[in-house]
Design a protein around this motif. Structure first.
Motif, PDB file in Angstrom:
ATOM      1  N   ALA A  37     -50.063  10.164 -19.896  1.00  0.00           N
ATOM      2  CA  ALA A  37     -50.098  10.708 -21.213  1.00  0.00           C
ATOM      3  C   ALA A  37     -49.218   9.632 -21.720  1.00  0.00           C
ATOM      4  N   GLY A  95     -52.832  18.252 -16.700  1.00  0.00           N
ATOM      5  CA  GLY A  95     -53.203  16.851 -17.007  1.00  0.00           C
ATOM      6  C   GLY A  95     -54.151  16.071 -16.201  1.00  0.00           C
ATOM      7  N   ASP A  98     -57.779  14.846 -20.279  1.00  0.00           N
ATOM      8  CA  ASP A  98     -57.236  14.104 -21.698  1.00  0.00           C
ATOM      9  C   ASP A  98     -57.334  15.274 -22.816  1.00  0.00           C
ATOM     10  N   ASP A 233     -54.497  15.737 -25.733  1.00  0.00           N
ATOM     11  CA  ASP A 233     -52.948  15.676 -25.285  1.00  0.00           C
ATOM     12  C   ASP A 233     -52.570  14.828 -26.419  1.00  0.00           C
ATOM     13  N   THR A 236     -51.439  11.241 -25.804  1.00  0.00           N
ATOM     14  CA  THR A 236     -52.248  10.354 -25.341  1.00  0.00           C
ATOM     15  C   THR A 236     -52.995  10.070 -26.713  1.00  0.00           C
TER      16      THR A 236
END
Length: 368
Positions: A37, A95, A98, A233, A236
């Motif tokens: 990320a 994780g 995304d 995220d 991201t």
């Protein structure tokens, strides 16, 4: 197991309990999870599970709409089906993805409460009758007092039960709840001894058809409280804003197509129905209890309205009351929620769930 005559696969486990379960089978194409990320990159994976309001995403991938917009912004986006809703959220939280399709409550209680900074960038719909309380041999919801209620505990079903009880002067302490999985709840309610249950479609429709059963309360009576989102995220998204632009373009092209009242629209909805394991007629019935925000302008207006703060206050207060913010949380303010316009609900130093309308605003302005 899915329910309805044709094995409808509707709302799968809209559950907010972040349980440690084994990974479910993921469709081919999942390349081992999301990358670091916050890094600038080009390949992304988004998780989805079967629900009428989320079927535009896999359809868009099949129809080439995903590739069209991804190519425009120089990215690759893979939509990954996870066979269990809560597991899709857990994989995002870990994780491995995304982004993910998720409800507002589960976005708050799983990733955000767990410390994962998450941004809701697409407001797709709200449940407008897809969730409900079913009773047997009852004149109305007030007859639920003293009964044992089958439901997926600590889920949006539990939230709906609390909201429904409040409308007839009752509290959660006035009933007893039994945790029941979405796969088992139809069978459990079919038992003559079972007289109360809370669930979502397609199970809800099947249970309401049972002898002496009555739909006593549903989400149509609490409009715009159970929201269905696409979240990404935050780190991201910040490092890769083209991902957000591509996703907004994909969503609104697909939504525009599926709403058309012509052969092309019917074909798109029929394809979505097949992906959901149901018939076009059953899929259209689910859409009727799903309030889609059909244009980006509508979605932006809903997300920037003052009512969002009230909705999220109800959701966070319920979540905190059930211990879903963790043992270290001392109040409902523990997890900060970033609202459009720079406002914050809860701790401004710990904002972990952000409602970000910027990509929908670009779609509304025609600048994508």
């Amino acid at each position: 197991m899915r329910y309805l005559e044709v094995r409808v696969a509707g709302w799968l486990s809209k559950t907010c309990v972040a349980i440690a379960t084994s990974l479910m089978l993921v469709t081919a194409g999942c390349s081992g999870g999301a990358q670091e990320a916050g890094a600038k990159r080009t390949d992304f994976s988004i998780g989805w599970s079967i629900y009428a309001g989320w079927m535009p995403w896999p359809y868009a991938q099949q129809a080439g709409i995903v590739k069209k917009w991804a190519d425009k912004y120089g990215v690759k986006i893979n939509f990954v089906q996870v066979n269990d809703y809560v597991e899709s959220v857990n994989q995002y939280n870990a994780g491995k993805l995304d982004g993910v399709t998720v409800t507002n409550m589960d976005a708050l209680t799983i990733p955000a409460a767990g410390g994962k900074d998450t941004s809701a960038i697409i407001l797709g719909d709200y449940s407008d009758g897809n969730d409900g309380i079913v009773l047997k041999n009852a004149a109305g919801l007030a007859d639920i007092k003293g009964r044992t209620v089958y439901l997926v505990e600590l889920s949006v079903s539990h939230y709906l039960l609390a909201r429904g009880l409040s409308t007839v002067g009752l509290k959660l302490s006035d009933v007893k709840t039994v945790n029941t999985s979405d796969a088992d709840i139809v069978g459990a309610f079919a038992n003559p001894a079972a007289t109360a249950a809370v669930t979502w479609n397609p199970q809800l429709t099947e249970m309401a058809r049972l002898p002496n059963a009555k739909l006593a309360f549903d989400s149509h009576q609490i409009p715009a409280e159970i929201l269905d989102l696409l979240v990404i995220d935050t780190a991201t998204l910040k490092a890769n804003p083209n991902l957000g632009k591509a996703l907004a373009g994909i969503w609104y092209e697909t939504i525009g197509l599926m709403q058309r009242q012509d052969a092309a629209g019917a074909a798109a909805r029929a394809a979505m129905a097949r992906m959901a394991g149901t018939t076009p007629e059953a899929f259209d019935a689910q859409l009727r209890t799903t309030h889609l925000y059909g244009t980006p302008r509508d979605a932006v207006a809903a997300l920037t309205a003052p009512t969002l703060a009230g909705t999220m206050t109800k959701v966070r207060d319920f979540s905190f009351s059930k211990g879903l913010f963790g043992q270290g949380a001392t109040s409902a303010d523990a997890v900060g929620i970033g609202l459009p316009g720079g406002k914050t609900l809860g701790d401004p130093a710990n904002v972990k769930l952000r409602f970000d309308p910027s990509f929908m605003e670009q779609a509304a302005a025609g600048t994508l």
